[in-house]
Scaffold this motif. Structure first.
Motif, short mmCIF file in Angstrom:
data_model
loop_
_atom_site.label_atom_id
_atom_site.label_comp_id
_atom_site.label_asym_id
_atom_site.label_seq_id
_atom_site.Cartn_x
_atom_site.Cartn_y
_atom_site.Cartn_z
N ALA A 76 0.83 -1.20 0.00
CA ALA A 76 0.00 0.00 0.00
C ALA A 76 0.86 1.26 0.00
O ALA A 76 0.57 2.23 -0.71
CB ALA A 76 -0.93 -0.01 1.21
N ALA A 77 1.93 1.25 0.79
CA ALA A 77 2.80 2.43 0.85
C ALA A 77 3.51 2.68 -0.47
O ALA A 77 3.69 3.84 -0.87
CB ALA A 77 3.84 2.25 1.97
N PHE A 78 3.88 1.62 -1.19
CA PHE A 78 4.59 1.79 -2.45
C PHE A 78 3.71 2.42 -3.53
O PHE A 78 4.21 2.94 -4.52
CB PHE A 78 5.13 0.45 -2.95
CG PHE A 78 6.19 -0.16 -2.06
CD1 PHE A 78 6.93 0.63 -1.21
CD2 PHE A 78 6.43 -1.53 -2.08
CE1 PHE A 78 7.90 0.07 -0.38
CE2 PHE A 78 7.39 -2.09 -1.26
CZ PHE A 78 8.13 -1.30 -0.40
N VAL A 79 2.40 2.37 -3.33
CA VAL A 79 1.48 2.98 -4.30
C VAL A 79 0.93 4.30 -3.78
O VAL A 79 0.91 5.30 -4.50
CB VAL A 79 0.32 2.02 -4.64
CG1 VAL A 79 -0.69 2.71 -5.56
CG2 VAL A 79 0.84 0.76 -5.30
N THR A 80 0.48 4.33 -2.52
CA THR A 80 -0.25 5.50 -2.02
C THR A 80 0.43 6.22 -0.87
O THR A 80 -0.11 7.19 -0.35
CB THR A 80 -1.67 5.09 -1.57
OG1 THR A 80 -1.56 4.17 -0.47
CG2 THR A 80 -2.43 4.42 -2.71
N ARG A 88 7.23 7.20 0.19
CA ARG A 88 6.38 7.95 -0.73
C ARG A 88 5.99 7.03 -1.88
O ARG A 88 6.83 6.41 -2.53
CB ARG A 88 7.12 9.18 -1.26
CG ARG A 88 7.50 10.16 -0.16
CD ARG A 88 8.23 11.36 -0.69
NE ARG A 88 7.33 12.27 -1.39
CZ ARG A 88 7.73 13.43 -1.91
NH1 ARG A 88 8.99 13.82 -1.80
NH2 ARG A 88 6.86 14.22 -2.52
N GLY A 89 4.69 6.92 -2.13
CA GLY A 89 4.19 5.99 -3.13
C GLY A 89 4.30 6.51 -4.54
O GLY A 89 4.45 7.72 -4.79
N ASN A 195 -4.36 -1.37 -4.64
CA ASN A 195 -4.06 -0.11 -3.97
C ASN A 195 -4.19 1.09 -4.90
O ASN A 195 -4.27 2.23 -4.43
CB ASN A 195 -2.65 -0.15 -3.38
CG ASN A 195 -2.53 -1.13 -2.22
OD1 ASN A 195 -3.21 -1.00 -1.21
ND2 ASN A 195 -1.68 -2.12 -2.38
N VAL A 196 -4.20 0.85 -6.21
CA VAL A 196 -4.42 1.93 -7.17
C VAL A 196 -5.89 2.34 -7.08
O VAL A 196 -6.78 1.51 -6.94
CB VAL A 196 -4.06 1.49 -8.59
CG1 VAL A 196 -4.28 2.63 -9.59
CG2 VAL A 196 -2.61 1.02 -8.66
#
Length: 262
Positions: A76-80, A88-89, A195-196
């Motif tokens: 989730a963090a890697f996207v948002t 930072r996503g 997560n997108v």
């Protein structure tokens, strides 16, 4: 923190005759990128009696569950991720800029807009087929960067994309015919990540890019577990930590599709 320098180019040259003067030309510049390393933790507990008497290995079960939780939180963090005590996503960590205003020196991803709030355009005339904006998105990336590039979206967005037809009435989605071979969209692979964001007004719901080149992930050590049977007797605490950092390292290698009018 991990720091690296990225060349922004900017060198210039000129043609001259044999005896002409050679004035100074522009010097290339570099941008320093900073990737803070963040920590994620969990502290599950189990009683010593449970650990001693259970038919299953409770300690291993807890470790597996925490590892799964870490994977989901990192994903989730890697996207948002917004960069606050987390990486930072790709989409949520930076404020995108209209691709016409994109600058290699400005750490922001460029985007194209569909022209419709919360959806694709509709119709079959040139420029109104949703197929057209996906072609524009693909070609907004430099040709040298499109090798190895692909699409990223969530599963609901993919369902909408799969319904799009070209002007001859053919679906643009090409399903895979072999196990292990990805399905294709405009000849490029498609990855899904829930997560997108879903398609909504002004959402950034599709990305196209060379993601290995775009996004850098830094695993500092791996997962560490500190077994603590003393602090909270008769329970045993399994203090589990992992340090990871991530962020965009090449803003030129990915473009976003915004479901909005501008």
């Amino acid at each position: 923190s991990y720091r690296r320098l990225r060349s922004l180019g900017g060198a210039t040259s000129g043609w001259v005759g044999e005896l002409q003067a050679r004035p100074k030309t522009d010097t290339p510049t570099m941008l320093q990128l900073d990737f803070p390393i963040h920590e994620i933790y969990a502290a599950p507990i189990a009683s010593q009696t449970l650990l001693d008497d259970s038919e299953i290995n409770i300690e291993q079960w807890l470790a597996d569950e925490v590892r799964t939780e870490f994977d989901e939180e990192e994903g989730a963090a890697f996207v948002t991720g917004n960069g606050s005590n987390k990486p930072r996503g790709l989409i949520g960590g930076y404020i995108p800029v209209a691709n016409a205003s994109f600058s290699n020196a400005n750490p922001r991803l460029g985007y194209l807009a569909t022209g419709v709030s919360g959806g694709f355009t509709t119709g079959s005339s040139p420029g109104s087929n949703p197929y057209d904006i996906l072609i524009d998105l693909e070609h907004s990336l430099k040709s040298t960067l499109r090798n190895g590039a692909g699409f990223l979206m969530n599963d609901l967005t993919l369902a909408e994309v799969r319904k799009i037809k070209d002007n001859d009435g053919n679906y643009i989605w090409q399903p895979s015919t072999q196990l292990g071979t990805p399905s294709l969209l405009l000849g490029k692979g498609v990855e899904t990540d829930d997560n997108v964001a879903d398609i909504a007004a002004d959402s950034f719901s599709i990305a196209f890019g060379n993601f290995a080149r775009t996004y850098l992930i830094l695993d500092r050590v791996g997962i560490r577990i500190l077994r603590d049977p003393y602090t909270n007797k008769p329970n045993v605490s399994f203090y589990t930590t992992k340090r990871v950092g991530a962020g965009i390292q090449d803003f030129e290698a990915c473009k976003l599709l915004k479901f909005g009018t501008s």
